[in-house]
Structure formats: C-alpha cells, structure tokens
Design an enzyme around this catalytic site. Structure first.
Site, PDB file in Angstrom:
ATOM      1  N   ASN A  50       2.496   1.599   4.256  1.00  0.00           N
ATOM      2  CA  ASN A  50       2.685   0.336   4.971  1.00  0.00           C
ATOM      3  C   ASN A  50       2.311   0.438   6.442  1.00  0.00           C
ATOM      4  O   ASN A  50       2.953  -0.126   7.311  1.00  0.00           O
ATOM      5  CB  ASN A  50       4.129  -0.163   4.802  1.00  0.00           C
ATOM      6  CG  ASN A  50       4.353  -1.598   5.263  1.00  0.00           C
ATOM      7  OD1 ASN A  50       5.374  -1.908   5.847  1.00  0.00           O
ATOM      8  ND2 ASN A  50       3.410  -2.477   5.010  1.00  0.00           N
ATOM      9  N   CYS A  77       0.857  -1.184   0.000  1.00  0.00           N
ATOM     10  CA  CYS A  77       0.000   0.000   0.000  1.00  0.00           C
ATOM     11  C   CYS A  77       0.894   1.235   0.000  1.00  0.00           C
ATOM     12  O   CYS A  77       2.075   1.142  -0.341  1.00  0.00           O
ATOM     13  CB  CYS A  77      -0.994  -0.014   1.162  1.00  0.00           C
ATOM     14  SG  CYS A  77      -0.288   0.230   2.809  1.00  0.00           S
ATOM     15  N   ASP A 110      -8.448   3.391   0.722  1.00  0.00           N
ATOM     16  CA  ASP A 110      -7.617   3.934   1.788  1.00  0.00           C
ATOM     17  C   ASP A 110      -8.496   4.454   2.931  1.00  0.00           C
ATOM     18  O   ASP A 110      -9.280   5.373   2.729  1.00  0.00           O
ATOM     19  CB  ASP A 110      -6.751   5.065   1.242  1.00  0.00           C
ATOM     20  CG  ASP A 110      -5.703   5.537   2.224  1.00  0.00           C
ATOM     21  OD1 ASP A 110      -5.699   5.098   3.389  1.00  0.00           O
ATOM     22  OD2 ASP A 110      -4.862   6.357   1.811  1.00  0.00           O
ATOM     23  N   CYS A 156      -1.480   0.778   7.149  1.00  0.00           N
ATOM     24  CA  CYS A 156      -2.909   0.442   7.246  1.00  0.00           C
ATOM     25  C   CYS A 156      -3.253  -0.829   6.468  1.00  0.00           C
ATOM     26  O   CYS A 156      -3.351  -1.908   7.032  1.00  0.00           O
ATOM     27  CB  CYS A 156      -3.788   1.589   6.732  1.00  0.00           C
ATOM     28  SG  CYS A 156      -3.760   3.084   7.694  1.00  0.00           S
ATOM     29  N   ARG A 157      -3.409  -0.669   5.165  1.00  0.00           N
ATOM     30  CA  ARG A 157      -3.943  -1.757   4.348  1.00  0.00           C
ATOM     31  C   ARG A 157      -2.991  -2.927   4.172  1.00  0.00           C
ATOM     32  O   ARG A 157      -3.381  -4.082   4.371  1.00  0.00           O
ATOM     33  CB  ARG A 157      -4.355  -1.214   2.971  1.00  0.00           C
ATOM     34  CG  ARG A 157      -5.525  -0.257   3.061  1.00  0.00           C
ATOM     35  CD  ARG A 157      -5.805   0.422   1.751  1.00  0.00           C
ATOM     36  NE  ARG A 157      -4.815   1.490   1.531  1.00  0.00           N
ATOM     37  CZ  ARG A 157      -4.752   2.220   0.428  1.00  0.00           C
ATOM     38  NH1 ARG A 157      -5.574   1.979  -0.579  1.00  0.00           N
ATOM     39  NH2 ARG A 157      -3.860   3.178   0.314  1.00  0.00           N
ATOM     40  N   SER A 158      -1.757  -2.675   3.770  1.00  0.00           N
ATOM     41  CA  SER A 158      -0.863  -3.809   3.491  1.00  0.00           C
ATOM     42  C   SER A 158      -0.488  -4.610   4.735  1.00  0.00           C
ATOM     43  O   SER A 158      -0.450  -5.838   4.669  1.00  0.00           O
ATOM     44  CB  SER A 158       0.366  -3.380   2.692  1.00  0.00           C
ATOM     45  OG  SER A 158       1.141  -2.429   3.365  1.00  0.00           O
TER      46      SER A 158
END
Length: 160
Positions: free
Chosen positions: A13, A10, A127, A15-17
């Site tokens: 690095n 993401c 996001d 939140c999402r990934s």
C-alpha cells in the site's frame, strides 16, 4: 442513495494501490461523482503500515497532477470485505491472497483493476518497486486507462 465503496489493493500500500486510489478519486471528482463514491486503498501485507507513499510514486503522480502526500499505508482488514462493494487487486497474486482471506459471501466483490482496461494492455499493474523510473510511469499509464474503464463501468452498472 448510499455511496459505493471501492478499495484498491496491492502488496504494501505504498505504490500501486494508493496511486489507483488518487487517480480514481480525481476522475470521479472531474465527472462530478465524488459524493457518490468512497475510494480507499490497502495492502495485502503489513510491511509499510503507517508509512507514506513511496517517494517515487509520489513524484511521478505529482507530475501528472495527482497528490499522494496525505497517504498512509494500511493493511487489508477482515472488515474491509464487508465494508467495500468492490475490491480491486493490482495483480493476480493480490487477487489470490484476497480470495484466500475473503469470506465466501463477499467473493463476488473481488476483481482485478486491469479487467477494466482497454484490450491490449497488460492484465495486471506490474510492481514498479524494484525497477526504474519507467516502471512508475507505466503504472500510471495502466491505472489511468483502467480507471477510465472502471468509471464507464460504474456509470453503466451502478447508474452513477
């Protein structure tokens, strides 16, 4: 047999990934496949290198049984394109940035995580950083669904 290496990507690095990393890791453990797959995450940008996961991501993940406490952000490196077998972008922007940086011989490793999600879901993991609580729940919903599809794909394509 060598381990399959998967990198979730993401922006920063945090939140999402890292969420996708821990979700897939737990799904692999529950399927008895943890020893067959190495899973990591990184960001396209260096905004948060060395930082822990966003506390909102950590909180919402913990509510679903995922632990982000040990995570420390890092940026995608040139060597990642060689080291990893599958590099999964969280959204179209990440995918394009990865394509720009990826040596031509490794471009076949690049995919978007949501390609593995069931039909009807968004085609990218949105996001949640500037949004509210629901964004972090939606991220988890989408990542869990996509990781289920990814696990099925890995079992079929890589005979895990």
């Amino acid at each position: 047999m060598s381990r399959l290496a998967i990198l979730m990507v993401c922006t920063g690095n945090i939140c999402r990934s890292p969420t996708a990393e821990v979700v897939l890791r737990q799904k692999m453990e529950r399927a008895g496949l943890a020893s067959r797959v190495h899973i990591a995450s990184a960001g396209t940008h260096d905004y948060h290198v060395g930082s822990p996961a966003d506390e909102r991501s950590t909180h919402h993940a913990r509510l679903r049984g995922y632990d982000l406490a040990a995570h420390r952000a890092r940026q995608v490196s040139r060597g990642d394109f060689e080291r990893f077998d599958l590099i999964l972008a969280m959204d179209h922007g990440h995918f394009e940035l990865l394509q720009d940086d990826c040596p031509p011989q490794h471009r076949g490793k690049l995919r978007r995580l949501m390609e593995f999600a069931p039909p009807g879901l968004a085609d990218e993991v949105a996001d949640p950083y500037y949004g509210g609580t629901q964004g972090f729940e939606t991220v988890l919903d989408h990542i869990e669904a996509a990781c289920d599809g990814l696990l099925a794909h890995l079992r079929q394509e890589h005979r895990l």
